[in-house]
Scaffold this motif. Structure first.
Motif, PDB file in Angstrom:
ATOM      1  N   ILE A 120       4.398   3.615 -13.021  1.00 42.54           N
ATOM      2  CA  ILE A 120       4.697   2.456 -12.322  1.00 42.54           C
ATOM      3  C   ILE A 120       4.435   2.841 -11.050  1.00 42.54           C
ATOM      4  CG2 ILE A 120       6.264   0.474 -11.812  1.00 42.54           C
ATOM      5  CD1 ILE A 120       8.018   1.120 -14.452  1.00 42.54           C
ATOM      6  N   VAL A 121       3.312   2.166 -10.568  1.00 40.62           N
ATOM      7  CA  VAL A 121       2.970   2.602  -8.982  1.00 40.62           C
ATOM      8  C   VAL A 121       3.121   1.360  -8.331  1.00 40.62           C
ATOM      9  CG1 VAL A 121       1.139   3.625  -7.648  1.00 40.62           C
ATOM     10  CG2 VAL A 121       1.349   4.482 -10.152  1.00 40.62           C
ATOM     11  N   THR A 122       3.677   1.466  -7.080  1.00 45.03           N
ATOM     12  CA  THR A 122       3.949   0.462  -6.239  1.00 45.03           C
ATOM     13  C   THR A 122       3.554   1.088  -4.736  1.00 45.03           C
ATOM     14  OG1 THR A 122       5.733  -0.542  -7.320  1.00 45.03           O
ATOM     15  CG2 THR A 122       5.491  -1.432  -4.933  1.00 45.03           C
ATOM     16  N   ASP A 123       2.767   0.294  -4.146  1.00 40.72           N
ATOM     17  CA  ASP A 123       2.070   0.517  -2.647  1.00 40.72           C
ATOM     18  C   ASP A 123       3.140   0.149  -1.693  1.00 40.72           C
ATOM     19  OD1 ASP A 123       0.813   0.065  -0.081  1.00 40.72           O
ATOM     20  OD2 ASP A 123      -1.046   0.292  -1.179  1.00 40.72           O
ATOM     21  N   ARG A 124       3.577   1.116  -0.916  1.00 40.29           N
ATOM     22  CA  ARG A 124       4.688   0.837  -0.159  1.00 40.29           C
ATOM     23  C   ARG A 124       4.405  -0.159   1.141  1.00 40.29           C
ATOM     24  NH1 ARG A 124       8.988   4.451  -0.965  1.00 40.29           N
ATOM     25  NH2 ARG A 124       8.354   6.386  -2.049  1.00 40.29           N
ATOM     26  N   TYR A 125       3.158  -0.393   1.266  1.00 41.55           N
ATOM     27  CA  TYR A 125       2.607  -1.307   2.403  1.00 41.55           C
ATOM     28  C   TYR A 125       2.190  -2.613   2.015  1.00 41.55           C
ATOM     29  CZ  TYR A 125       3.785   2.742   5.102  1.00 41.55           C
ATOM     30  OH  TYR A 125       4.716   3.765   5.738  1.00 41.55           O
ATOM     31  N   THR A 126       1.621  -2.777   0.731  1.00 36.85           N
ATOM     32  CA  THR A 126       1.145  -3.969   0.103  1.00 36.85           C
ATOM     33  C   THR A 126       2.105  -4.624  -0.701  1.00 36.85           C
ATOM     34  OG1 THR A 126      -0.255  -3.172  -1.397  1.00 36.85           O
ATOM     35  CG2 THR A 126      -1.296  -3.426   0.787  1.00 36.85           C
ATOM     36  N   SER A 127       3.047  -3.871  -1.204  1.00 41.13           N
ATOM     37  CA  SER A 127       4.027  -4.137  -2.322  1.00 41.13           C
ATOM     38  C   SER A 127       3.355  -4.487  -3.707  1.00 41.13           C
ATOM     39  CB  SER A 127       4.991  -5.439  -1.980  1.00 41.13           C
ATOM     40  OG  SER A 127       5.478  -4.983  -0.810  1.00 41.13           O
ATOM     41  N   GLN A 128       2.023  -4.176  -3.997  1.00 41.05           N
ATOM     42  CA  GLN A 128       1.209  -4.269  -5.091  1.00 41.05           C
ATOM     43  C   GLN A 128       1.896  -3.354  -6.034  1.00 41.05           C
ATOM     44  OE1 GLN A 128      -2.929  -5.253  -5.668  1.00 41.05           O
ATOM     45  NE2 GLN A 128      -3.177  -3.523  -6.816  1.00 41.05           N
ATOM     46  N   THR A 129       2.147  -3.732  -7.496  1.00 40.36           N
ATOM     47  CA  THR A 129       2.626  -2.899  -8.324  1.00 40.36           C
ATOM     48  C   THR A 129       1.876  -2.935  -9.553  1.00 40.36           C
ATOM     49  OG1 THR A 129       5.101  -3.100  -7.680  1.00 40.36           O
ATOM     50  CG2 THR A 129       4.582  -2.380 -10.054  1.00 40.36           C
ATOM     51  N   SER A 130       1.281  -1.619 -10.055  1.00 39.54           N
ATOM     52  CA  SER A 130       0.628  -1.570 -11.336  1.00 39.54           C
ATOM     53  C   SER A 130       1.134  -0.607 -12.248  1.00 39.54           C
ATOM     54  CB  SER A 130      -0.933  -0.997 -10.824  1.00 39.54           C
ATOM     55  OG  SER A 130      -1.523  -2.096  -9.750  1.00 39.54           O
ATOM     56  N   THR A 131       1.272  -0.907 -13.488  1.00 40.42           N
ATOM     57  CA  THR A 131       1.524   0.072 -14.529  1.00 40.42           C
ATOM     58  C   THR A 131       0.536   0.353 -15.282  1.00 40.42           C
ATOM     59  OG1 THR A 131       2.293  -1.676 -16.252  1.00 40.42           O
ATOM     60  CG2 THR A 131       3.792  -1.401 -14.276  1.00 40.42           C
ATOM     61  N   VAL A 132       0.391   1.436 -15.830  1.00 43.60           N
ATOM     62  CA  VAL A 132      -0.575   2.181 -16.781  1.00 43.60           C
ATOM     63  C   VAL A 132       0.058   2.644 -17.896  1.00 43.60           C
ATOM     64  CG1 VAL A 132      -0.958   4.327 -15.834  1.00 43.60           C
ATOM     65  CG2 VAL A 132      -2.591   3.415 -17.039  1.00 43.60           C
ATOM     66  N   ASN A 133      -0.311   1.937 -19.320  1.00 44.07           N
ATOM     67  CA  ASN A 133       0.097   2.716 -20.446  1.00 44.07           C
ATOM     68  C   ASN A 133      -1.227   2.569 -21.392  1.00 44.07           C
ATOM     69  OD1 ASN A 133       0.613   3.353 -22.955  1.00 44.07           O
ATOM     70  ND2 ASN A 133       2.485   1.595 -23.341  1.00 44.07           N
ATOM     71  N   PHE A 276      -8.331  -8.960   1.323  1.00 44.00           N
ATOM     72  CA  PHE A 276      -8.884  -7.728   2.247  1.00 44.00           C
ATOM     73  C   PHE A 276      -7.917  -7.849   3.674  1.00 44.00           C
ATOM     74  CE2 PHE A 276     -12.478  -7.861  -0.359  1.00 44.00           C
ATOM     75  CZ  PHE A 276     -12.535  -6.725  -0.842  1.00 44.00           C
ATOM     76  N   GLY A 277      -7.463  -8.984   4.201  1.00 42.90           N
ATOM     77  CA  GLY A 277      -6.495  -9.029   5.236  1.00 42.90           C
ATOM     78  C   GLY A 277      -4.904  -8.326   4.833  1.00 42.90           C
ATOM     79  N   GLU A 278      -4.713  -8.153   3.577  1.00 43.49           N
ATOM     80  CA  GLU A 278      -3.763  -7.510   3.318  1.00 43.49           C
ATOM     81  C   GLU A 278      -3.743  -6.149   3.582  1.00 43.49           C
ATOM     82  OE1 GLU A 278      -2.316  -8.397  -0.560  1.00 43.49           O
ATOM     83  OE2 GLU A 278      -1.817 -10.528  -0.223  1.00 43.49           O
ATOM     84  N   ILE A 279      -5.167  -5.551   3.188  1.00 45.14           N
ATOM     85  CA  ILE A 279      -5.313  -4.234   3.381  1.00 45.14           C
ATOM     86  C   ILE A 279      -5.490  -3.758   5.007  1.00 45.14           C
ATOM     87  CG2 ILE A 279      -7.157  -2.431   2.884  1.00 45.14           C
ATOM     88  CD1 ILE A 279      -7.858  -3.722   0.237  1.00 45.14           C
ATOM     89  N   SER A 280      -6.080  -4.663   5.596  1.00 44.38           N
ATOM     90  CA  SER A 280      -6.383  -4.401   6.939  1.00 44.38           C
ATOM     91  C   SER A 280      -4.911  -4.465   7.812  1.00 44.38           C
ATOM     92  CB  SER A 280      -7.109  -5.420   7.820  1.00 44.38           C
ATOM     93  OG  SER A 280      -7.190  -5.201   8.974  1.00 44.38           O
ATOM     94  N   SER A 379      -9.087  -5.137  14.638  1.00 43.76           N
ATOM     95  CA  SER A 379      -9.442  -5.188  13.390  1.00 43.76           C
ATOM     96  C   SER A 379     -10.706  -5.163  13.048  1.00 43.76           C
ATOM     97  CB  SER A 379      -8.960  -6.682  13.187  1.00 43.76           C
ATOM     98  OG  SER A 379      -9.299  -7.643  13.876  1.00 43.76           O
ATOM     99  N   GLY A 380     -10.998  -5.649  11.904  1.00 44.29           N
ATOM    100  CA  GLY A 380     -12.567  -5.542  11.534  1.00 44.29           C
ATOM    101  C   GLY A 380     -13.184  -4.142  11.283  1.00 44.29           C
ATOM    102  N   GLU A 381     -12.280  -3.296  10.695  1.00 39.64           N
ATOM    103  CA  GLU A 381     -12.621  -1.862  10.218  1.00 39.64           C
ATOM    104  C   GLU A 381     -12.956  -1.590   9.169  1.00 39.64           C
ATOM    105  OE1 GLU A 381      -8.644  -2.650   8.811  1.00 39.64           O
ATOM    106  OE2 GLU A 381      -9.670  -3.180  10.498  1.00 39.64           O
ATOM    107  N   LEU A 382     -13.071  -2.765   8.141  1.00 40.26           N
ATOM    108  CA  LEU A 382     -13.100  -2.428   6.695  1.00 40.26           C
ATOM    109  C   LEU A 382     -14.641  -2.230   6.434  1.00 40.26           C
ATOM    110  CD1 LEU A 382     -10.417  -4.356   5.177  1.00 40.26           C
ATOM    111  CD2 LEU A 382     -10.253  -1.970   5.645  1.00 40.26           C
ATOM    112  N   MET A 383     -14.945  -1.080   5.546  1.00 39.64           N
ATOM    113  CA  MET A 383     -16.101  -1.223   4.598  1.00 39.64           C
ATOM    114  C   MET A 383     -15.860  -0.761   3.370  1.00 39.64           C
ATOM    115  SD  MET A 383     -19.674   1.144   5.258  1.00 39.64           S
ATOM    116  CE  MET A 383     -20.116   0.501   6.902  1.00 39.64           C
TER     117      MET A 383
END
Length: 440
Positions: A120-133, A276-280, A379-383
């Motif tokens: 169970i992996v949660t990104d501390r800065y976006t709060s997205q949680t993913s689980t892998v089995n 992508f705004g969430e990532i930025s 902002s505007g830093e993503l590629m």
């Protein structure tokens, strides 16, 4: 009607006498080199089971003290990682079905089923949680081999050729500033007939109806010339439009309204819209909290876990916190050609190695700005491109449920199978396009 036709793809696009530049701001991360305290691929796991062992702190600290300590600090800074699982009791009446029908008589798989472990992996800065089995990939579903799936996809593509609007630019809407053409493959831009944003354009390779036939030159031109030039024209028309975003769905199962390949484009007003705004924003919070670079540290962690590698100024990773199965990220720095090449390799690995034919892709490019205007320093830093599989193209079952829409992402594929497929494709194309590997 204005028609723009150039013979060589370039990131700098001259439109109406103004020089439009895709400027990649360096405050987000200064390089894609490995973290100074973190050796590259230092743990060498080969599958998710080995990754589970590595994430068991008491087991790994003594075995790999130099590597593991540095990795754990960075990993814990980015993610909350849990390794969990409770035993499953299989009733006597189900033992034969589970062991033999589900797992083909494999005692190893049956034991894993009885004693499952889930990451169970949660990104501390976006709060997205993913689980892998990975065992979820083996759950009962209709049988279909790779050749059968490919044949079904080819049949769908061929059936869509008659009357295809995108095989002819005359059957698509035109932007008010005209079209942007590229002679080879007859690449052109068009306006989306049913807008989902204020400016919505498309890049379409008219001569290539089958996405599996996209060659490296066409792919690169769409991303490094056609799309940047379209964004530049929109920015010139409306200088407040600064943050380019693209999306690309392959086949109807992935959400495409047309089978013919087409990249859709829109541009944010001073910010990246949506995900992508969430990532930025996460990058800014991460830098404020840690002084580090969010994107670079993500890349470094994954390279250390054996889930990524670099190509010149770009890097590809298979994230441990994905949205979809077989998810791949390709991250660029300041050379869009390095980024687009590695993106092409990821694209081809889906088709040639993983048998993924229905997939979705989202992209963000750096802020585009007129040379004489002040640079946007906040902002505007993503590629970056994020791409993920959308399941069996012919399956009646949806690959998205309330679980993914409103709670967490459940992943059933092994990260290491995906990165192995990318590496294999990368090495195979070294012989086909040696010029792309000069200096590597």
């Amino acid at each position: 009607m204005m028609q723009v036709t150039l013979k060589k793809p370039v990131i700098f696009a001259l439109t109406c006498g103004a020089l439009v530049i895709l400027y990649f701001l360096h405050h987000q991360y200064t390089s894609l080199s490995s973290h100074p305290s973190l050796p590259s691929s230092c743990l060498h796991p080969r599958n998710v089971d080995q990754l589970l062992d590595i994430l068991n702190t008491s087991d790994t600290q003594t075995k790999r003290p130099g590597c593991y300590g540095a990795l754990r600090v960075l990993l814990d800074r980015l993610y909350r990682v849990e390794v969990s699982g409770t035993d499953v009791k299989v009733p006597p009446g189900m033992v034969d079905m589970v062991r033999n029908k589900w797992f083909g008589g494999s005692a190893e798989l049956y034991e894993k089923f009885e004693h499952p472990r889930v990451i169970i992996v949660t990104d501390r800065y976006t709060s997205q949680t993913s689980t892998v089995n990975p065992l979820r990939a083996l759950r009962p579903k209709p049988d279909r081999d790779g050749k059968e799936a490919l044949n079904a996809v080819k049949k769908e593509i061929e059936a869509s050729r008659p009357g295809c609007n995108f095989c002819n630019d005359k059957q698509t809407l035109e932007d008010t500033f005209g079209r942007i053409y590229w002679e080879k493959s007859h690449i052109f831009t068009a306006e989306n007939a049913f807008r989902f944003y204020d400016y919505t354009g498309m890049v379409i390779p008219a001569d290539i109806h089958d996405f599996m036939e996209l060659d490296a030159q066409t792919f690169e031109t769409m991303l490094t010339y056609s799309a940047p030039t379209w964004f530049g024209n929109i920015h010139e028309k409306n200088p407040g439009k600064t943050h380019p975003v693209m999306l690309w769905d392959i086949l109807g199962k992935a959400g495409a309204s047309q089978t013919h390949p087409h990249i859709q484009m829109f541009i944010g007003t001073g910010y990246y819209p949506g995900k992508f705004g969430e990532i930025s924003d996460a990058g800014k919070r991460y830098n404020s909290a840690t002084g580090g670079s969010y994107i670079q540290d993500i890349v470094d962690v994954h390279i250390a876990l054996g889930l990524g590698f670099k190509h010149k100024s770009a890097a590809v990773i298979v994230p441990i916190n994905p949205t979809k199965d077989r998810e791949i990220w390709v991250v660029g720095k300041d050379d869009i050609f390095d980024w687009s090449w590695l993106y092409y390799i990821a694209f081809r690995s889906y088709i040639e190695e993983l048998g993924v034919y229905c997939f979705s892709q989202g992209m963000a490019l750096p802020t585009s700005t007129i040379m004489s205007s002040p640079l946007l320093g906040e902002s505007g830093e993503l590629m970056i491109v994020k791409m993920g599989a959308r399941g069996d193209c012919t399956s009646p079952y949806n690959d998205v449920s309330s679980l993914e829409l409103y709670t967490i992402n459940s992943i059933s594929t092994d990260y290491y199978e995906t990165i192995a497929a990318i590496v294999k494709t990368y090495e195979r194309y070294r012989g086909k396009h040696p010029e792309k590997y000069e200096g590597v």
